[in-house]
Design a protein around this motif. Structure first.
Motif, PDB file in Angstrom:
ATOM      1  N   TYR A  11       0.823  -1.220   0.000  1.00 14.07           N
ATOM      2  CA  TYR A  11       0.000   0.000   0.000  1.00 14.07           C
ATOM      3  C   TYR A  11       0.851   1.262   0.000  1.00 14.07           C
ATOM      4  N   LEU A  45      -7.787   6.375   1.978  1.00 12.29           N
ATOM      5  CA  LEU A  45      -8.104   5.249   1.091  1.00 12.29           C
ATOM      6  C   LEU A  45      -7.175   4.065   1.350  1.00 12.29           C
ATOM      7  N   TRP A  46      -5.865   4.340   1.386  1.00  9.81           N
ATOM      8  CA  TRP A  46      -4.903   3.241   1.518  1.00  9.81           C
ATOM      9  C   TRP A  46      -4.796   2.730   2.936  1.00  9.81           C
ATOM     10  N   ALA A  77      -7.707   0.356   3.020  1.00 10.70           N
ATOM     11  CA  ALA A  77      -7.392  -0.841   2.229  1.00 10.70           C
ATOM     12  C   ALA A  77      -6.443  -1.755   2.992  1.00 10.70           C
ATOM     13  N   THR A 129      -7.524  -5.298   1.409  1.00 12.53           N
ATOM     14  CA  THR A 129      -8.017  -5.226   0.026  1.00 12.53           C
ATOM     15  C   THR A 129      -6.839  -5.233  -0.937  1.00 12.53           C
ATOM     16  N   ILE A 153      -8.566  -2.032  -6.067  1.00 12.62           N
ATOM     17  CA  ILE A 153      -8.838  -0.602  -5.934  1.00 12.62           C
ATOM     18  C   ILE A 153      -8.505   0.145  -7.218  1.00 12.62           C
TER      19      ILE A 153
END
Length: 120
Positions: A32, A65-66, A69, A74, A79
């Motif tokens: 990530y 977002l990261w 995730a 994820t 993504i």
């Protein structure tokens, strides 16, 4: 005294927030961190955003977002999809701050308007 300095260099508060958001990206686990850093680099070169508040918001949202995730596990491709450039450009479109090209667009429009007036 701070006001004139901030007029030249930008808001100290925005710089501090940007650095905090960047640090959040730097501390993400792999893959990530690498992905977020690559996107941030792309945004820096492609977005043309010059408004500090908009840039800070975008980097903060990227970090959010990261981080999410990473917590959820994820996969990166889930993504960004098959085309990371398409993802990056769609992400940046959500942030419509002032861009460097705005000044040149205004300059071009004025030049054409002036030329038209001279022709009349």
């Amino acid at each position: 005294m701070t006001n004139w300095i901030e007029n030249v260099t930008g808001s100290f508060g925005e710089k501090k927030q940007y650095k905090q958001n960047k640090a959040r990206i730097d501390t993400l686990p792999e893959p990530y961190s690498t992905t977020a850093k690559a996107l941030l680099r792309y945004f820096t070169y492609s977005s043309g955003i010059t408004d500090g508040a908009t840039l800070v918001q975008m980097v903060g949202d990227l970090a959010d977002l990261w981080e999410r995730a990473a917590v959820d596990g994820t996969p990166v491709r889930e993504i960004v999809g098959e085309n990371p450039v398409e993802f990056a450009e769609a992400f940046v479109e959500a942030y419509t701050g002032k861009q460097w090209i705005d000044k040149e667009r205004a300059r071009l429009t004025k030049a054409i308007d002036d030329a038209e007036r001279e022709q009349s």
